[in-house]
Design an enzyme around this catalytic site. Structure first.
Site, PDB file in Angstrom:
ATOM      1  CB  CYS A 129      -0.729   0.240   1.179  1.00 23.80           C
ATOM      2  SG  CYS A 129       0.364  -0.145   2.545  1.00 23.80           S
ATOM      3  CB  CYS A 161       0.379   1.206  -4.339  1.00 22.09           C
ATOM      4  SG  CYS A 161       0.848  -0.090  -5.656  1.00 22.09           S
ATOM      5  CB  CYS A 180       2.565  -1.812  -7.272  1.00 23.70           C
ATOM      6  SG  CYS A 180       3.340  -3.313  -6.677  1.00 23.70           S
TER       7      CYS A 180
END
Length: 132
Positions: A11, A85, A89
């Site tokens: 996250c 996120c 990512c």
């Protein structure tokens, strides 16, 4: 999937959702699964309300620290679970990716964090079943 799969929870701040998910997987997975968590912009400390919510169900995450997401962590993981996120990512072919849409516990009181915690637990239980 290898004998001992590896899961990475990601996250933004690695201070709430991903830490709670990692705590549940560590506990419920009973050592059968390698667990990592990280954040695209890690915070300075774990969310104290997340710590409190997890303590209520007997899981201690108070000693954890937010960690920076690295390509190495993604490469070392079989499953990557993202929690807001976005495109921060990194993507590597051959990995199993899941995006869990969950409310962010940041700035929330314990009454708001409990349902988030409980939803994370249910999702972790489903994840474990899919890995067994």
């Amino acid at each position: 999937m290898p004998d001992r799969p590896s899961v990475l929870f990601v996250c933004v701040h690695n201070a709430g959702r991903s830490q709670m998910a990692a705590g549940f997987l560590q506990s419920l997975g009973q050592g059968r699964i390698d667990v990592r968590s990280a954040g695209s912009m890690p915070g300075n400390q774990i969310n104290p309300v997340a710590v409190e919510a997890m303590a209520e169900v007997g899981i201690d995450i108070a000693g954890e620290q937010p960690k920076k997401l690295t390509d190495d962590a993604v490469v070392a993981s079989d499953v990557v679970i993202t929690m807001g996120c976005g495109d921060e990512c990194p993507y590597f072919p051959g990995k199993r990716y899941e995006d869990w849409v969950l409310d962010d516990p940041a700035g929330q009181g314990i009454d708001a964090v409990r349902p988030i915690r409980d939803e994370i637990r249910a999702r972790v239980e489903q994840l474990i079943a899919s890995l067994d």
